[in-house]
Write a protein that holds these residues in place. Structure first.
Motif, mmCIF file in Angstrom:
data_model
loop_
_atom_site.group_PDB
_atom_site.id
_atom_site.type_symbol
_atom_site.label_atom_id
_atom_site.label_comp_id
_atom_site.label_asym_id
_atom_site.label_seq_id
_atom_site.Cartn_x
_atom_site.Cartn_y
_atom_site.Cartn_z
ATOM 1 N N LEU A 155 0.824 -1.083 0.105
ATOM 2 C CA LEU A 155 0.030 -0.040 -0.119
ATOM 3 C C LEU A 155 0.813 1.278 0.071
ATOM 4 C CD1 LEU A 155 -2.850 1.082 0.089
ATOM 5 C CD2 LEU A 155 -2.510 1.246 2.696
ATOM 6 N N LYS A 156 0.825 2.084 -0.990
ATOM 7 C CA LYS A 156 1.702 3.421 -1.225
ATOM 8 C C LYS A 156 0.814 4.212 -0.709
ATOM 9 C CE LYS A 156 5.162 3.451 -3.754
ATOM 10 N NZ LYS A 156 6.508 3.343 -3.104
ATOM 11 N N ASN A 157 1.192 5.497 -0.441
ATOM 12 C CA ASN A 157 0.291 6.685 -0.043
ATOM 13 C C ASN A 157 1.218 7.989 -0.202
ATOM 14 O OD1 ASN A 157 1.650 7.867 2.801
ATOM 15 N ND2 ASN A 157 1.762 5.598 2.913
ATOM 16 N N ARG A 158 0.522 8.902 -0.253
ATOM 17 C CA ARG A 158 0.981 10.346 -0.535
ATOM 18 C C ARG A 158 1.099 11.331 0.730
ATOM 19 N NH1 ARG A 158 -2.713 12.679 -4.523
ATOM 20 N NH2 ARG A 158 -1.059 14.147 -4.428
ATOM 21 N N LEU A 159 0.594 10.576 1.917
ATOM 22 C CA LEU A 159 0.554 11.305 3.080
ATOM 23 C C LEU A 159 1.516 12.585 3.450
ATOM 24 C CD1 LEU A 159 -1.607 10.267 4.888
ATOM 25 C CD2 LEU A 159 -0.288 9.329 6.356
ATOM 26 N N LYS A 160 2.976 12.214 3.094
ATOM 27 C CA LYS A 160 3.833 13.180 3.385
ATOM 28 C C LYS A 160 3.683 14.288 2.398
ATOM 29 C CE LYS A 160 8.593 13.618 4.755
ATOM 30 N NZ LYS A 160 9.966 12.925 4.885
ATOM 31 N N GLU A 161 3.566 14.187 1.318
ATOM 32 C CA GLU A 161 3.274 15.036 -0.074
ATOM 33 C C GLU A 161 2.193 16.087 0.392
ATOM 34 O OE1 GLU A 161 1.650 14.896 -4.606
ATOM 35 O OE2 GLU A 161 2.802 13.077 -3.494
ATOM 36 N N LEU A 162 0.997 15.163 0.822
ATOM 37 C CA LEU A 162 -0.249 16.133 1.012
ATOM 38 C C LEU A 162 -0.451 16.941 2.162
ATOM 39 C CD1 LEU A 162 -2.756 13.319 -0.198
ATOM 40 C CD2 LEU A 162 -2.269 15.570 -1.161
ATOM 41 N N ARG A 163 0.639 16.323 3.166
ATOM 42 C CA ARG A 163 0.845 16.954 4.585
ATOM 43 C C ARG A 163 1.615 18.266 4.100
ATOM 44 N NH1 ARG A 163 3.630 16.201 8.429
ATOM 45 N NH2 ARG A 163 5.130 14.578 7.686
ATOM 46 N N ALA A 164 2.544 18.259 3.291
ATOM 47 C CA ALA A 164 3.554 19.574 2.876
ATOM 48 C C ALA A 164 2.511 20.325 2.065
ATOM 49 C CB ALA A 164 4.641 18.966 2.106
ATOM 50 N N ARG A 165 1.736 19.918 1.327
ATOM 51 C CA ARG A 165 0.682 20.757 0.527
ATOM 52 C C ARG A 165 0.107 21.700 1.392
ATOM 53 N NH1 ARG A 165 -4.189 17.992 -2.540
ATOM 54 N NH2 ARG A 165 -4.993 18.262 -0.172
ATOM 55 N N ASP A 166 -0.583 21.066 2.348
ATOM 56 C CA ASP A 166 -1.263 21.688 3.311
ATOM 57 C C ASP A 166 -0.982 22.400 4.457
ATOM 58 O OD1 ASP A 166 -3.251 20.730 1.566
ATOM 59 O OD2 ASP A 166 -4.299 19.345 2.857
ATOM 60 N N GLY A 167 0.319 22.348 4.489
ATOM 61 C CA GLY A 167 1.101 22.643 5.924
ATOM 62 C C GLY A 167 0.640 22.193 7.286
ATOM 63 N N VAL A 168 0.502 20.807 7.271
ATOM 64 C CA VAL A 168 0.156 20.165 8.440
ATOM 65 C C VAL A 168 1.075 19.009 8.980
ATOM 66 C CG1 VAL A 168 -1.524 18.622 9.089
ATOM 67 C CG2 VAL A 168 -2.331 20.128 7.525
ATOM 68 N N ASN A 169 1.569 19.323 10.318
ATOM 69 C CA ASN A 169 2.675 18.320 10.674
ATOM 70 C C ASN A 169 2.259 16.948 10.927
ATOM 71 O OD1 ASN A 169 1.755 18.714 13.313
ATOM 72 N ND2 ASN A 169 3.191 20.432 13.514
ATOM 73 N N GLN A 170 2.856 16.117 11.479
ATOM 74 C CA GLN A 170 2.505 14.820 11.754
ATOM 75 C C GLN A 170 1.428 14.804 13.084
ATOM 76 O OE1 GLN A 170 5.690 12.039 12.204
ATOM 77 N NE2 GLN A 170 5.720 11.492 10.157
ATOM 78 N N THR A 171 1.865 15.811 13.969
ATOM 79 C CA THR A 171 0.916 15.765 15.092
ATOM 80 C C THR A 171 -0.461 16.431 14.948
ATOM 81 O OG1 THR A 171 2.812 16.096 16.714
ATOM 82 C CG2 THR A 171 0.970 16.867 17.662
ATOM 83 N N GLN A 172 -0.450 17.414 13.918
ATOM 84 C CA GLN A 172 -1.766 17.876 13.617
ATOM 85 C C GLN A 172 -2.607 16.850 12.740
ATOM 86 O OE1 GLN A 172 0.255 21.262 11.659
ATOM 87 N NE2 GLN A 172 -0.374 22.666 13.048
ATOM 88 N N MET A 173 -2.060 16.173 11.944
ATOM 89 C CA MET A 173 -2.392 15.360 11.311
ATOM 90 C C MET A 173 -3.006 13.991 12.008
ATOM 91 S SD MET A 173 -3.302 14.290 8.048
ATOM 92 C CE MET A 173 -4.644 13.348 7.902
ATOM 93 N N ALA A 174 -2.484 13.730 12.885
ATOM 94 C CA ALA A 174 -2.727 12.497 13.667
ATOM 95 C C ALA A 174 -4.149 13.138 14.714
ATOM 96 C CB ALA A 174 -1.724 12.229 14.908
ATOM 97 N N LYS A 175 -3.920 14.437 15.194
ATOM 98 C CA LYS A 175 -5.220 14.825 15.949
ATOM 99 C C LYS A 175 -6.766 14.970 14.849
ATOM 100 C CE LYS A 175 -6.666 18.317 19.091
ATOM 101 N NZ LYS A 175 -6.126 19.664 19.906
ATOM 102 N N LEU A 176 -6.503 15.339 13.766
ATOM 103 C CA LEU A 176 -7.516 15.181 12.547
ATOM 104 C C LEU A 176 -7.889 14.038 12.326
ATOM 105 C CD1 LEU A 176 -5.885 18.194 10.406
ATOM 106 C CD2 LEU A 176 -7.905 18.619 11.811
ATOM 107 N N ALA A 177 -6.970 13.172 12.424
ATOM 108 C CA ALA A 177 -7.353 11.609 11.889
ATOM 109 C C ALA A 177 -8.086 10.959 12.944
ATOM 110 C CB ALA A 177 -6.404 11.110 11.196
ATOM 111 N N GLY A 178 -7.728 11.329 14.227
ATOM 112 C CA GLY A 178 -8.004 10.615 15.563
ATOM 113 C C GLY A 178 -7.061 9.563 15.973
#
Length: 71
Positions: A5-28
């Protein structure tokens, strides 16, 4: 042949200016989970994958894709 399973998580986080901690909170999920998914060391459940795609406002297949690999 196997599949991964490939993903574009890092790329999309960079696009939206979201760090891993913020992403985690948004995704639960935990920050560690986001890190593991990005590195391809953890396959998220369908529910988590859908939550992540909703955060990015992208169709699931724009965030995650299945790739066949030779073993």
């Amino acid at each position: 042949m196997g599949i991964i399973l490939k993903n574009r998580l890092k790329e999309l986080r960079a696009r939206d200016g979201v760090n891993q901690t913020q992403m985690a909170k948004l995704a639960g999920v935990s920050r560690q989970t986001i890190s593991l998914i990005e590195r391809g060391e953890y396959t998220p459940s369908v529910l988590i994958a859908l939550k992540i795609s909703q955060v990015f406002q992208e169709p699931l297949e724009n965030v995650f894709s299945i790739v066949e690999v030779e073993e």
